[in-house]
Design a protein around this motif. Structure first.
Motif, PDB file in Angstrom:
ATOM      1  N   PHE A 234       0.832  -1.207   0.000  1.00  0.00           N
ATOM      2  CA  PHE A 234       0.000   0.000   0.000  1.00  0.00           C
ATOM      3  C   PHE A 234       0.869   1.260   0.000  1.00  0.00           C
ATOM      4  O   PHE A 234       0.583   2.222  -0.709  1.00  0.00           O
ATOM      5  N   GLY A 235       1.950   1.241   0.795  1.00  0.00           N
ATOM      6  CA  GLY A 235       2.830   2.406   0.871  1.00  0.00           C
ATOM      7  C   GLY A 235       3.519   2.704  -0.450  1.00  0.00           C
ATOM      8  O   GLY A 235       3.624   3.866  -0.852  1.00  0.00           O
ATOM      9  N   LEU A 236       3.991   1.652  -1.132  1.00  0.00           N
ATOM     10  CA  LEU A 236       4.643   1.853  -2.423  1.00  0.00           C
ATOM     11  C   LEU A 236       3.664   2.407  -3.457  1.00  0.00           C
ATOM     12  O   LEU A 236       3.997   3.311  -4.234  1.00  0.00           O
ATOM     13  N   THR A 237       2.457   1.865  -3.467  1.00  0.00           N
ATOM     14  CA  THR A 237       1.435   2.364  -4.393  1.00  0.00           C
ATOM     15  C   THR A 237       1.112   3.827  -4.128  1.00  0.00           C
ATOM     16  O   THR A 237       1.018   4.646  -5.049  1.00  0.00           O
ATOM     17  N   LEU A 238       0.948   4.160  -2.845  1.00  0.00           N
ATOM     18  CA  LEU A 238       0.648   5.541  -2.472  1.00  0.00           C
ATOM     19  C   LEU A 238       1.794   6.475  -2.846  1.00  0.00           C
ATOM     20  O   LEU A 238       1.559   7.597  -3.333  1.00  0.00           O
ATOM     21  N   ALA A 239       3.021   6.023  -2.644  1.00  0.00           N
ATOM     22  CA  ALA A 239       4.185   6.855  -2.969  1.00  0.00           C
ATOM     23  C   ALA A 239       4.250   7.147  -4.465  1.00  0.00           C
ATOM     24  O   ALA A 239       4.564   8.277  -4.880  1.00  0.00           O
ATOM     25  N   ILE A 240       3.942   6.149  -5.290  1.00  0.00           N
ATOM     26  CA  ILE A 240       3.950   6.353  -6.748  1.00  0.00           C
ATOM     27  C   ILE A 240       2.868   7.351  -7.149  1.00  0.00           C
ATOM     28  O   ILE A 240       3.102   8.259  -7.966  1.00  0.00           O
ATOM     29  N   ILE A 241       1.685   7.200  -6.565  1.00  0.00           N
ATOM     30  CA  ILE A 241       0.585   8.116  -6.893  1.00  0.00           C
ATOM     31  C   ILE A 241       0.934   9.561  -6.492  1.00  0.00           C
ATOM     32  O   ILE A 241       0.716  10.505  -7.247  1.00  0.00           O
ATOM     33  N   VAL A 242       1.503   9.714  -5.294  1.00  0.00           N
ATOM     34  CA  VAL A 242       1.877  11.048  -4.817  1.00  0.00           C
ATOM     35  C   VAL A 242       2.960  11.652  -5.697  1.00  0.00           C
ATOM     36  O   VAL A 242       2.917  12.843  -6.036  1.00  0.00           O
TER      37      VAL A 242
END
Length: 426
Positions: A234-242
């Motif tokens: 979840f953190g990696l996905t969120l970081a890419i989106i941000v």
């Protein structure tokens, strides 16, 4: 008087020797361009003689290191097609032997010793720079910045950021005295001062991103491995989106403006375009390891002149992957990416899967900082450099974990169990 082998090669038991060895190595990495061959010989003398004490314990099964040394081997082989074969031969041997020293450290130095050595070494480097260093003028943006004894503020900023990170990580080690933690805090404050004085945007941004990621990842250690995996995904996905959103909304330009930079990154985008053009001359195998920035070669001389590099040395394309493309082509670029990717994935998987997650978490931060900086610097491509030493040290630790196997890794004791003797190994 007969000395025990353990005080030199056994992780934890060799804390004092290892701390001094790492500290002196860090100093050599910073100032070998000043002290030359004697300092490099000192570096070799700290690590290579350990092979004579017990070569099996120090080297281990070196066939497991094939993915680690592949880039260095290819760099040495490039002497056969290099535009500057003498330069390539010398640099290739230096880089390969430098990796051997880093792998020896990975076998003999535990994490606590590494951090202690980093704290001592970076403190000496910063102290030396503040005592004898000076400001430099950047003709590209018209600014003055403190670079210490270095020719670049970014190098001073890198060592300062390592001091801050080592102090931050040391505070979380089990079984460390309050006095040593207080000293680590003082070194960290000194590092912060060095960061401010250097005004290195690369170092500040890389350190900030690393600390935030490590803190976020560290929070997952309170959960079971299965839950950690979900949080990390979840953190990696969120970081890419941000990251994508920040770029599209122009946040990146605002950040650069805060550091006095523009979208050209003070000429780096032009330098990158020149690197892409140079890579087209030999796209598969490149021009040869360190065979581009050679005095007397027309393109190197032109770029030195355009960027006001009067020393005609110590310059690069400010991007690890473009530098690798120019020197070693797509093959070399793929091999250095392999080392970075497998090492990063290895420490992250160890954090997720193993109960002993603190040590791998700290190494994850080091690897993350190197990966972030790889888009703007070439810390991992040169011999006698702190970046390449830390990368191959971490890669050696990953190779050791992989050799243990998944079952042994899952059965490893929790890091808190090491509180009795202060060791975190492997």
């Amino acid at each position: 008087m007969k000395l025990s082998k353990a005080i030199f090669i056994e992780p934890g038991t060799n804390h004092w020797y290892g701390s001094v060895a790492v500290s002196l190595s860090v100093f050599v990495f910073a100032y070998s361009f000043i002290y030359g061959q004697p300092s490099v010989l000192l570096y070799y003398a700290l690590w290579l003689p350990l092979i004579l004490i017990d070569y099996r314990a120090v080297l281990g099964n070196y066939t497991r290191y094939l993915w680690i040394v592949a880039f260095a081997v290819f760099a040495c082989l490039s002497v056969f097609w290099s535009d500057a074969p003498r330069v390539t031969a010398r640099a290739g041997v230096q880089y390969a032997s430098h990796i051997v020293c880093a792998l020896i450290a990975a076998r003999t130095i535990d994490l606590k010793t590494l951090l202690t050595g980093l704290l001592g070494g970076t403190f000496l480097v910063l102290l030396f720079s503040f005592a004898f260093g000076d400001f430099i003028y950047d003709p590209l943006d018209g600014s003055y910045s403190f670079s210490g004894m270095f020719s670049s503020k970014n190098q001073l900023g890198f060592f300062a950021s390592l001091a801050v990170y080592a102090a931050f990580a040391y505070l979380f080690l089990p079984s460390t005295r309050r006095v040593t933690k207080a000293l680590a805090v003082l070194v960290g404050i000194f590092g912060l001062y060095g960061l401010v004085m250097s005004q290195s945007a690369t170092a500040i941004i890389a350190l900030a991103a690393t600390l935030l990621a490590v803190i976020a990842l560290g929070c997952t250690l309170f959960f079971q491995p299965g839950t950690r995996k979900s949080f990390v995904a979840f953190g990696l996905t969120l970081a890419i989106i941000v990251a994508v959103g920040a770029y599209s909304l122009g946040v990146v330009d605002l950040i650069l403006a805060f550091f006095g930079k523009d979208s050209t990154l003070t000429g780096r985008t032009y330098l990158w375009s020149e690197g892409w053009l140079a890579a087209e001359e030999s796209p598969i195998v490149g021009l040869g390891y360190q065979a581009y920035w050679v005095q007397g070669f027309s393109e190197a001389e032109r770029l030195w002149h355009e960027f006001y590099i009067t020393a005609r040395s110590g310059f690069h394309f400010h991007n690890t992957y473009i530098e690798a493309l120019v020197e070693l082509g797509y093959i070399g670029c793929a091999l250095i990416i392999l080392v970075l990717f497998v090492t990063s994935l290895g420490v992250l998987r160890r954090v997720i899967a193993s109960p002993a997650g603190l040590g791998p978490l700290i190494l994850t931060g080091i690897t993350m900082m190197l990966v972030i900086r790889s888009f703007f610097e070439i810390d991992v491509m040169h011999p006698y450099a702190i970046g390449s030493f830390l990368l191959y040290y971490t890669a050696g630790r990953v190779a050791g974990w992989r050799a243990m196997g998944t079952r042994a890794a899952r059965a490893a004791p929790d890091w808190r169990a090491y509180a009795a003797d202060g060791r975190i190994h492997p």
